[in-house]
Enzyme design. Structure first.
Site, PDB file in Angstrom:
ATOM      1  N   ASN A   8       0.867  -1.183   0.000  1.00  0.00           N
ATOM      2  CA  ASN A   8       0.000   0.000   0.000  1.00  0.00           C
ATOM      3  C   ASN A   8       0.901   1.229   0.000  1.00  0.00           C
ATOM      4  O   ASN A   8       1.459   1.598   1.032  1.00  0.00           O
ATOM      5  CB  ASN A   8      -0.886  -0.050   1.258  1.00  0.00           C
ATOM      6  N   LYS A  10       0.161   4.284  -0.382  1.00  0.00           N
ATOM      7  CA  LYS A  10      -0.474   5.514   0.141  1.00  0.00           C
ATOM      8  C   LYS A  10      -0.176   6.679  -0.809  1.00  0.00           C
ATOM      9  O   LYS A  10      -0.039   6.459  -2.015  1.00  0.00           O
ATOM     10  CB  LYS A  10      -0.012   5.781   1.578  1.00  0.00           C
ATOM     11  N   HIS A  94      -9.512   1.195   4.664  1.00  0.00           N
ATOM     12  CA  HIS A  94      -8.248   1.390   5.387  1.00  0.00           C
ATOM     13  C   HIS A  94      -8.487   2.371   6.534  1.00  0.00           C
ATOM     14  O   HIS A  94      -9.279   3.313   6.407  1.00  0.00           O
ATOM     15  CB  HIS A  94      -7.177   1.930   4.431  1.00  0.00           C
ATOM     16  N   GLU A  96      -6.911   4.813   7.541  1.00  0.00           N
ATOM     17  CA  GLU A  96      -6.703   6.228   7.190  1.00  0.00           C
ATOM     18  C   GLU A  96      -7.920   6.796   6.457  1.00  0.00           C
ATOM     19  O   GLU A  96      -8.240   7.983   6.584  1.00  0.00           O
ATOM     20  CB  GLU A  96      -5.413   6.369   6.363  1.00  0.00           C
ATOM     21  N   GLU A 164      -5.490  -4.811  10.631  1.00  0.00           N
ATOM     22  CA  GLU A 164      -4.463  -3.796  10.872  1.00  0.00           C
ATOM     23  C   GLU A 164      -4.799  -3.037  12.156  1.00  0.00           C
ATOM     24  O   GLU A 164      -5.616  -2.105  12.125  1.00  0.00           O
ATOM     25  CB  GLU A 164      -4.417  -2.807   9.704  1.00  0.00           C
ATOM     26  N   GLY A 170       2.310   2.432  10.690  1.00  0.00           N
ATOM     27  CA  GLY A 170       3.273   3.513  10.515  1.00  0.00           C
ATOM     28  C   GLY A 170       3.964   3.947  11.797  1.00  0.00           C
ATOM     29  O   GLY A 170       4.599   4.994  11.851  1.00  0.00           O
ATOM     30  N   SER A 208       3.236  -1.951  10.396  1.00  0.00           N
ATOM     31  CA  SER A 208       4.686  -1.993  10.630  1.00  0.00           C
ATOM     32  C   SER A 208       5.316  -3.350  10.304  1.00  0.00           C
ATOM     33  O   SER A 208       6.217  -3.810  11.018  1.00  0.00           O
ATOM     34  CB  SER A 208       5.022  -1.566  12.067  1.00  0.00           C
TER      35      SER A 208
HETATM   36  P1  PGA Z   1       2.803   0.407   7.620  1.00  0.00           P
HETATM   37  O1  PGA Z   1       1.342   0.594   6.959  1.00  0.00           O
HETATM   38  O2  PGA Z   1       3.334  -0.905   7.091  1.00  0.00           O
HETATM   39  O3  PGA Z   1       3.591   1.587   7.164  1.00  0.00           O
HETATM   40  O4  PGA Z   1       2.584   0.365   9.080  1.00  0.00           O
HETATM   41  C1  PGA Z   1       0.465  -0.484   6.770  1.00  0.00           C
HETATM   42  C2  PGA Z   1      -0.823  -0.006   6.167  1.00  0.00           C
HETATM   43  O5  PGA Z   1      -1.261   1.103   6.480  1.00  0.00           O
HETATM   44  O6  PGA Z   1      -1.443  -0.713   5.345  1.00  0.00           O
END
Ligand code: PGA
Length: 246
Positions: A8, A10, A94, A96, A164, A170, A208
């Protein structure tokens, strides 16, 4: 069933770095029994999709419109447009999107419907916040998200669920192997009881994921792959995670 490693991206990359990233990953050592999916920003999808990739390389969008195929919805991109560009998958719900675009489970459910109708496979994201986990509410929160975000009749290989935990995205913090095993067990039981063709539904872990923890996470029971953010933007790291899914 192949494990799925989805990247992903983003809101990252530019046109050239997007092309270079996909080309460099695909040039790497990708095992034939791992499905790999790149999810770039909409505007770069057609710059990176190609016909001459191995059969286990796929592309996906990071979201799609709540509305139908076409119409007066300024700024929206429909599921059928993603399909038209060569996408096989779309990430929906997601955290976000849930947080910054105030997407509810009901909105996500409608998007899932459109995406399935357009012939895409959906990666539906669920996960609790840090506060919810501290209060011990992670299981009911995730079950409710599953119930309300996945419409009846959806299942099989068209459905991928990504667990998640919001606090792990992140942040560098990952859930412990025990937390992941427990939650994936809870999700697997829900899938078996409520959804179509449950054995073909894949459950990914995200938050992460990096080369240092990928092997441990990917061997946990009911972890059928990973949704990778930050590390999917680094060729070596993404390839190492893919290799760990072999
Ligand atoms: P990250 O993001 O691996 O940077 O923690 C995962 C995601 O948001 O799908």
């Amino acid at each position: 069933m192949n494990k799925l490693i989805a990247g992903n991206w983003k809101m990252n990359c530019d046109r050239v770095s997007a092309q270079v990233l996909v080309a460099d990953v695909v040039k790497g050592d990708i095992p034939g029994n791992v499905d790999v999916c790149f999810c770039p920003p909409f505007v770069y999808i057609s710059d990176v999709v190609g016909d001459d990739f191995p059969k286990n390389i796929f592309f996906g969008g990071q979201d799609c419109s709540y509305y139908g195929e076409n119409g007066a919805y300024t700024g929206d991109v429909s599921a059928s447009m993603l399909k038209d560009l060569g996408c096989e998958y779309v990430i929906l719900g997601h955290s976000e999107r849930r947080q910054y675009h105030v997407e509810s489970n009901n909105i996500i459910s409608k998007k899932v419907e459109h995406a399935i109708k357009a012939g895409l496979k959906v990666i539906v994201c669920v996960g609790e916040t840090e506060k919810e986990r501290q209060e011990g509410l992670q299981n009911p929160v995730v079950i409710m998200q599953l119930k309300e975000s996945i419409p009846e009749g959806v299942g099989g290989e068209n459905l991928v669920i990504a667990y998640e935990p919001v606090w792990a995205i992140g942040t560098g913090k990952t859930a412990t192997a025990q937390d992941v095993q427990e939650m994936h067990g809870v999700i697997r039981r829900y899938v078996q009881e409520k959804l179509d063709k449950p054995d073909l539904v894949r459950i990914l872990y995200g938050g992460s994921v990096k080369p240092e923890n990928a092997a441990e996470l990917l061997q946990i029971e009911n972890v059928d792959g990973a949704l990778v953010g930050g590390a999917s933007l680094k060729v070596d790291q993404f390839l190492a995670i893919i290799a760990a899914a072999k």
